[in-house]
Motif scaffolding. Structure first.
Motif, mmCIF file in Angstrom:
data_model
loop_
_atom_site.group_PDB
_atom_site.id
_atom_site.type_symbol
_atom_site.label_atom_id
_atom_site.label_comp_id
_atom_site.label_asym_id
_atom_site.label_seq_id
_atom_site.Cartn_x
_atom_site.Cartn_y
_atom_site.Cartn_z
ATOM 1 N N LEU A 182 1.651 20.423 -2.200
ATOM 2 C CA LEU A 182 0.950 20.820 -1.641
ATOM 3 C C LEU A 182 -0.257 21.643 -2.366
ATOM 4 O O LEU A 182 -1.317 21.453 -2.237
ATOM 5 N N ALA A 183 0.464 22.952 -2.866
ATOM 6 C CA ALA A 183 -0.741 23.772 -3.428
ATOM 7 C C ALA A 183 -1.565 22.834 -4.856
ATOM 8 O O ALA A 183 -2.815 23.297 -4.761
ATOM 9 N N LEU A 184 -1.437 22.246 -5.111
ATOM 10 C CA LEU A 184 -2.111 21.020 -6.021
ATOM 11 C C LEU A 184 -2.816 20.585 -5.285
ATOM 12 O O LEU A 184 -3.894 20.010 -5.802
ATOM 13 N N GLY A 185 -2.753 20.246 -4.462
ATOM 14 C CA GLY A 185 -3.639 18.816 -2.779
ATOM 15 C C GLY A 185 -4.239 19.663 -2.590
ATOM 16 O O GLY A 185 -5.330 19.248 -2.779
ATOM 17 N N VAL A 186 -4.426 21.297 -2.472
ATOM 18 C CA VAL A 186 -4.619 21.937 -1.574
ATOM 19 C C VAL A 186 -6.190 21.995 -2.848
ATOM 20 O O VAL A 186 -7.605 22.289 -2.755
ATOM 21 N N ALA A 187 -5.237 22.614 -4.606
ATOM 22 C CA ALA A 187 -6.634 23.197 -5.227
ATOM 23 C C ALA A 187 -7.691 22.317 -5.666
ATOM 24 O O ALA A 187 -8.470 22.101 -6.128
ATOM 25 N N LYS A 188 -6.929 20.777 -5.283
ATOM 26 C CA LYS A 188 -7.315 19.583 -6.322
ATOM 27 C C LYS A 188 -9.356 19.137 -4.945
ATOM 28 O O LYS A 188 -10.446 19.150 -6.084
ATOM 29 N N GLY A 189 -8.933 20.108 -3.616
ATOM 30 C CA GLY A 189 -9.922 19.360 -2.726
ATOM 31 C C GLY A 189 -10.979 21.057 -2.434
ATOM 32 O O GLY A 189 -11.936 21.456 -2.641
ATOM 33 N N LEU A 190 -10.929 22.116 -3.939
ATOM 34 C CA LEU A 190 -11.582 23.663 -3.829
ATOM 35 C C LEU A 190 -12.397 23.086 -5.400
ATOM 36 O O LEU A 190 -12.712 22.171 -6.269
ATOM 37 N N PRO A 191 -13.434 23.497 -5.318
ATOM 38 C CA PRO A 191 -14.825 23.088 -6.083
ATOM 39 C C PRO A 191 -14.236 23.411 -7.268
ATOM 40 O O PRO A 191 -13.985 24.496 -7.998
#
Length: 488
Positions: free
Chosen positions: A197-206
């Motif tokens: 989930l952390a990798l998924g959230v990081a993917k959505g960050l600028p």
């Protein structure tokens, strides 16, 4: 479940006796003891052919057996294995925490054997054997340091092996057998839901998935109470068929030589993969996903059908037996195992409602192996014959980064003792004890996938956790065998 090209170097006996499993005593997933009389000489007795268990080692040896003979035996495996973690990390480079797996090997497991032979005439003898060719049983628990590589494995197998031998003349014998092999396997692995989930959230960050964004995402998820592991459970079974052949040459009344070959068996274990995330807490609502963290993780891993292709390794053996004098017999065996058939375990999962999961891959890169054994019999008196033997056996692993917790294998030395007690003219009892000392082994295994569902190197879809299991193993096994022999 289907483990691709799995040479399932750990125990069973016919449908009436059911299935058993244990930590493998021989190379790879092979159980390593299909006869108590053979165990007493560290399995150097391939050319002895003294009872119907020759069906496994060399079916040509059936030609030496008179009348009808029955063998019923069992081997108790008492394993001892310790793991010490030396810095296992998850896909984010963070320590996984957790313990050393406790007593991950079972305290003891029993494996039965059954053999029956019947001399049809002076030239032909037939028989059937039922034994355990492969086995593995390990359970590290839910919170050990290497849980993202493996939580548990349970491999069970049964081989039914009808055979026939032909005595060509006083010197030459030939034997042939067919095998019906059943295999049942279960594998469990913890799912690193928090890192995924952390990798998924990081993917959505600028800027996408960068070290800085990953650190930010981890902090945000912790603040939202997202933590905990899921569990993947994969299982499957199948029947497969193969054959074996043997030749025996009688040089004189005291000396003989044997050659034997056992084919590979191809199987496709089919079953299911089940994913649970009951222990994952927190919510993904702050990140624009109207789901709990558990539901978000489950959406990426629906329950599915699963399969894995399995090819067990061929074996080829050469052996000798020499009756030195009325009291002493010498024997030896060299066996080659084509363990290189196993390069990786590739578990395939079906697409469910449009959600496709990549393969769960455990890379192995095994090599072919050798076992060399020497043994002796000593006729103490009319009632007792003593046995002894020593063997050296290679492990199929080529390096520490190929050693997976499912089979923390290493080179080993066998030291065996045995005895045959003659109860009366028709029956006898075999006893055997073996101590198997494994070379201390290091593991530095890195998963080639990511909990986000893609390979970090190729970008292809896959199933896994990433991260590295780093530690060391100390292992030894004890085998205790009892076998009853009866001649009708």
């Amino acid at each position: 479940m289907k483990l691709k090209h799995l040479s399932l170097s750990v125990m069973i006996m016919g449908t009436a006796l059911g299935l058993a499993s244990t930590q493998a005593a021989a190379s790879g997933y092979q159980f390593g003891s299909q006869s108590v009389s053979g165990q007493g000489t560290a399995h150097a007795n391939g050319a002895e052919a003294n009872d119907p268990s020759t069906i496994f080692t060399n079916p040509a040896g059936l030609s030496r057996l008179d009348g009808t003979q029955l063998v019923i035996g069992g081997t108790l495996v008492v394993p001892h294995s310790e793991y010490t973690d030396n810095g296992s990390k998850n896909i984010l480079g963070q320590p996984t925490g957790g313990g050393n797996g406790g007593t991950f090997a079972p305290k003891a497991v029993a494996a039965p054997t059954f053999y029956l032979s019947h001399k049809i005439n002076d030239k032909i003898t037939a028989g059937i054997g039922m034994y355990v060719p492969y086995g593995a049983k390990l359970d590290y628990g839910f919170d050990w340091a290497g849980r993202y590589a493996l939580k548990s494995i349970n491999l069970q197998s049964l081989n039914i092996n009808p055979s026939i031998s032909f005595k060509l003349d006083e010197r030459h014998s030939f034997g042939f057998g067919v095998s019906a092999q059943y295999m049942d396997a279960t594998l469990e692995q913890m799912a690193d839901a928090s890192s995924g989930l952390a990798l998924g959230v990081a993917k959505g960050l600028p800027g996408g998935v960068t070290p800085g964004n990953i650190a930010t995402a981890v902090g945000l998820l912790k603040a939202a109470g997202v933590r905990g592991d899921g569990l993947a459970h994969v299982e499957g079974n199948d029947w497969g068929f193969g054959w074996n052949v043997g030749y025996m040459f009688q040089l004189d009344e005291n000396t003989r030589f044997g050659l034997a070959y056992r084919s590979s068996i191809k199987q496709t274990l089919t079953g299911s993969s089940t994913w649970t995330f009951n222990n994952v807490t927190g919510s993904m609502v702050p990140f624009g996903i109207p789901l709990s963290a558990a539901a978000a993780a489950k959406a990426k891993h629906p329950d599915a059908s699963a399969s894995v292709d399995v090819t067990t390794p061929e074996t080829a053996s050469a052996n000798f037996f020499h009756q030195l004098n009325p009291k002493v017999a010498l024997m030896g065996d060299v066996t080659w195992v084509r363990n290189s058939r196993m390069q990786q375990i590739d578990i395939k999962q079906s697409t469910v409602n449009g959600t496709a999961q990549g393969d769960l891959v455990l890379h192995q890169n095994w090599k072919d192996t050798w076992r060399v054994s020497f043994g002796s019999n000593y006729q103490l008196n009319d009632s007792w014959m003593l046995r002894g033997g020593v063997a050296w056996e290679q492990a199929p692993l080529q390096s520490d980064d190929q050693r997976h917790p499912a089979i923390p294998d290493s080179d080993r030395i066998w030291l065996s003792f045995g005895a045959n007690y003659k109860i009366n003219k028709q029956s006898s009892l075999d006893l055997a004890y073996s101590f198997i000392d494994f070379k201390n082994a290091n593991v530095n295994y890195t998963d080639s996938c990511s909990p986000a569902g893609v390979s970090p190197t190729t970008g292809a879809a896959c199933t896994g956790n990433g991260g590295t299991v780093k530690g060391s193993y100390k292992t030894y096994l004890q085998l205790i065998g009892v076998q009853y022999n009866y001649r009708f």
